[in-house]
Design a protein around this motif. Structure first.
Motif, PDB file in Angstrom:
ATOM      1  N   GLY A  95       0.832  -1.189   0.000  1.00  0.00           N
ATOM      2  CA  GLY A  95       0.000   0.000   0.000  1.00  0.00           C
ATOM      3  C   GLY A  95       0.870   1.242   0.000  1.00  0.00           C
ATOM      4  N   TYR A  96       0.302   2.340  -0.463  1.00  0.00           N
ATOM      5  CA  TYR A  96       1.022   3.607  -0.567  1.00  0.00           C
ATOM      6  C   TYR A  96       0.198   4.721   0.065  1.00  0.00           C
ATOM      7  N   PHE A  97       0.889   5.724   0.556  1.00  0.00           N
ATOM      8  CA  PHE A  97       0.242   6.983   0.912  1.00  0.00           C
ATOM      9  C   PHE A  97       0.543   7.942  -0.230  1.00  0.00           C
ATOM     10  N   GLY A  98      -0.481   8.366  -0.946  1.00  0.00           N
ATOM     11  CA  GLY A  98      -0.292   9.255  -2.084  1.00  0.00           C
ATOM     12  C   GLY A  98      -0.051  10.696  -1.679  1.00  0.00           C
ATOM     13  N   SER A  99      -0.501  11.065  -0.486  1.00  0.00           N
ATOM     14  CA  SER A  99      -0.341  12.438  -0.011  1.00  0.00           C
ATOM     15  C   SER A  99       0.334  12.409   1.361  1.00  0.00           C
ATOM     16  N   PHE A 100       1.535  12.971   1.414  1.00  0.00           N
ATOM     17  CA  PHE A 100       2.302  13.002   2.661  1.00  0.00           C
ATOM     18  C   PHE A 100       3.228  14.206   2.649  1.00  0.00           C
ATOM     19  N   ASN A 101       3.784  14.498   3.807  1.00  0.00           N
ATOM     20  CA  ASN A 101       4.707  15.613   3.928  1.00  0.00           C
ATOM     21  C   ASN A 101       5.816  15.232   4.899  1.00  0.00           C
ATOM     22  N   VAL A 102       7.004  15.702   4.625  1.00  0.00           N
ATOM     23  CA  VAL A 102       8.132  15.570   5.539  1.00  0.00           C
ATOM     24  C   VAL A 102       8.750  16.950   5.670  1.00  0.00           C
ATOM     25  N   GLU A 103       8.967  17.359   6.896  1.00  0.00           N
ATOM     26  CA  GLU A 103       9.684  18.608   7.167  1.00  0.00           C
ATOM     27  C   GLU A 103      10.792  18.295   8.148  1.00  0.00           C
ATOM     28  N   ALA A 104      12.009  18.722   7.807  1.00  0.00           N
ATOM     29  CA  ALA A 104      13.156  18.473   8.667  1.00  0.00           C
ATOM     30  C   ALA A 104      13.961  19.752   8.827  1.00  0.00           C
ATOM     31  N   VAL A 105      14.649  19.850   9.948  1.00  0.00           N
ATOM     32  CA  VAL A 105      15.576  20.952  10.197  1.00  0.00           C
ATOM     33  C   VAL A 105      16.904  20.329  10.602  1.00  0.00           C
ATOM     34  N   THR A 106      17.974  20.747   9.912  1.00  0.00           N
ATOM     35  CA  THR A 106      19.315  20.228  10.179  1.00  0.00           C
ATOM     36  C   THR A 106      20.288  21.384  10.365  1.00  0.00           C
ATOM     37  N   PRO A 107      21.432  21.114  11.004  1.00  0.00           N
ATOM     38  CA  PRO A 107      22.431  22.176  11.149  1.00  0.00           C
ATOM     39  C   PRO A 107      23.314  22.326   9.906  1.00  0.00           C
ATOM     40  N   ASP A 108      23.292  21.314   9.002  1.00  0.00           N
ATOM     41  CA  ASP A 108      24.152  21.360   7.820  1.00  0.00           C
ATOM     42  C   ASP A 108      23.551  20.540   6.684  1.00  0.00           C
ATOM     43  N   ASP A 109      24.194  20.603   5.515  1.00  0.00           N
ATOM     44  CA  ASP A 109      23.723  19.864   4.338  1.00  0.00           C
ATOM     45  C   ASP A 109      24.086  18.387   4.381  1.00  0.00           C
ATOM     46  N   ALA A 110      24.934  17.980   5.317  1.00  0.00           N
ATOM     47  CA  ALA A 110      25.422  16.605   5.359  1.00  0.00           C
ATOM     48  C   ALA A 110      24.588  15.715   6.271  1.00  0.00           C
ATOM     49  N   PHE A 111      23.562  16.256   6.902  1.00  0.00           N
ATOM     50  CA  PHE A 111      22.685  15.492   7.794  1.00  0.00           C
ATOM     51  C   PHE A 111      23.479  14.773   8.893  1.00  0.00           C
ATOM     52  N   SER A 112      24.465  15.486   9.442  1.00  0.00           N
ATOM     53  CA  SER A 112      25.241  14.927  10.550  1.00  0.00           C
ATOM     54  C   SER A 112      24.377  14.796  11.798  1.00  0.00           C
ATOM     55  N   SER A 113      23.361  15.629  11.872  1.00  0.00           N
ATOM     56  CA  SER A 113      22.361  15.517  12.933  1.00  0.00           C
ATOM     57  C   SER A 113      21.056  16.107  12.412  1.00  0.00           C
ATOM     58  N   VAL A 114      19.987  15.851  13.149  1.00  0.00           N
ATOM     59  CA  VAL A 114      18.671  16.371  12.769  1.00  0.00           C
ATOM     60  C   VAL A 114      18.095  17.086  13.984  1.00  0.00           C
ATOM     61  N   GLN A 120      23.962   7.978  14.237  1.00  0.00           N
ATOM     62  CA  GLN A 120      24.766   7.394  13.168  1.00  0.00           C
ATOM     63  C   GLN A 120      25.219   6.003  13.578  1.00  0.00           C
ATOM     64  N   VAL A 121      25.034   5.038  12.671  1.00  0.00           N
ATOM     65  CA  VAL A 121      25.423   3.651  12.911  1.00  0.00           C
ATOM     66  C   VAL A 121      26.727   3.345  12.169  1.00  0.00           C
ATOM     67  N   SER A 122      26.842   3.842  10.934  1.00  0.00           N
ATOM     68  CA  SER A 122      28.054   3.698  10.118  1.00  0.00           C
ATOM     69  C   SER A 122      28.072   4.872   9.148  1.00  0.00           C
ATOM     70  N   ASP A 123      28.942   4.818   8.141  1.00  0.00           N
ATOM     71  CA  ASP A 123      29.117   5.962   7.237  1.00  0.00           C
ATOM     72  C   ASP A 123      27.809   6.559   6.721  1.00  0.00           C
ATOM     73  N   GLU A 124      26.936   5.719   6.192  1.00  0.00           N
ATOM     74  CA  GLU A 124      25.697   6.236   5.597  1.00  0.00           C
ATOM     75  C   GLU A 124      24.458   5.629   6.225  1.00  0.00           C
ATOM     76  N   LYS A 125      24.614   4.960   7.351  1.00  0.00           N
ATOM     77  CA  LYS A 125      23.482   4.299   8.018  1.00  0.00           C
ATOM     78  C   LYS A 125      23.187   4.997   9.342  1.00  0.00           C
ATOM     79  N   TYR A 126      21.891   5.222   9.569  1.00  0.00           N
ATOM     80  CA  TYR A 126      21.431   5.908  10.772  1.00  0.00           C
ATOM     81  C   TYR A 126      20.238   5.176  11.361  1.00  0.00           C
ATOM     82  N   LYS A 127      19.959   5.460  12.610  1.00  0.00           N
ATOM     83  CA  LYS A 127      18.728   5.037  13.279  1.00  0.00           C
ATOM     84  C   LYS A 127      17.950   6.308  13.550  1.00  0.00           C
ATOM     85  N   LEU A 128      16.690   6.334  13.132  1.00  0.00           N
ATOM     86  CA  LEU A 128      15.807   7.460  13.397  1.00  0.00           C
ATOM     87  C   LEU A 128      14.794   6.992  14.428  1.00  0.00           C
TER      88      LEU A 128
END
Length: 179
Positions: free
Chosen positions: A29-48, A94-102
């Motif tokens: 199943g899919y959600f056809g209408s959704f939104n995500v808004e995020a705020v980060t300190p940088d473009d590299a997503f080192s933190s959220v 951060q779990v590894s170079d490009e892996k995170y837990k949210l």
């Protein structure tokens, strides 16, 4: 450094869920209408700093109108009373170079539960139109019954019609917003 605001690019993002039907096949199943808004300190997503996802329950599609109507009914999502599914992040590790837990709270049918999602960060690039975009693949699992989605039926052979475990999958492209 100033905080950077990001929003989902809906044409390059998708949010889906998968559930076993009769324990022999998987329905997507899919959600056809959704939104995500995020705020980060940088473009590299080192933190959220913050991240909120919302989906319109009435936008559910499983490519079967009868099933979609049932999912929107009080047996499942109860779209009349609970118009949105919401996830609010409380942690990003951060779990590894490009892996995170949210980590965060997922709210379905007015019931909030903590969940942990696996996030693969695909990187940040500038597209041909000069927009800065970041890409993510998100996966997780929940128990639908924990959120009050308890409807089920049993076949003559004793098998359940719908599994309790729901697999979540999203491909999300975020667009950096101007200051």
């Amino acid at each position: 450094m100033a905080n950077i605001r990001w929003i989902a690019d809906p044409t390059h993002s998708e949010v889906q869920f998968k559930v076993k039907h009769l324990m022999i096949t998987t329905v997507t199943g899919y959600f056809g209408s959704f939104n995500v808004e995020a705020v980060t300190p940088d473009d590299a997503f080192s933190s959220v700093e913050s991240l909120v996802f919302t989906a319109d329950v009435n936008s559910i599609s499983t490519n079967n109108e009868q099933r979609d109507t049932h999912l929107k009914s009080a047996d499942f999502f109860d779209a009349e009373q609970h118009r949105q599914v919401r996830f609010g992040a409380s942690g990003y590790e951060q779990v590894s170079d490009e892996k995170y837990k949210l980590l965060g709270d997922l709210t379905i049918r007015g019931i909030s539960k903590p969940v942990t999602l696996d996030v693969a960060y695909g990187g940040t690039v500038v597209d041909p139109y000069g927009q800065t975009k970041a890409g993510f693949t998100v996966n997780g699992k929940i128990s639908r019954k924990e959120f009050g989605l308890t409807w089920n039926a049993v076949t003559e052979a004793g098998s359940v019609v719908v599994s309790d475990e729901i697999k979540l999958h999203a491909e999300v492209q975020l667009v950096k917003q101007s200051a």
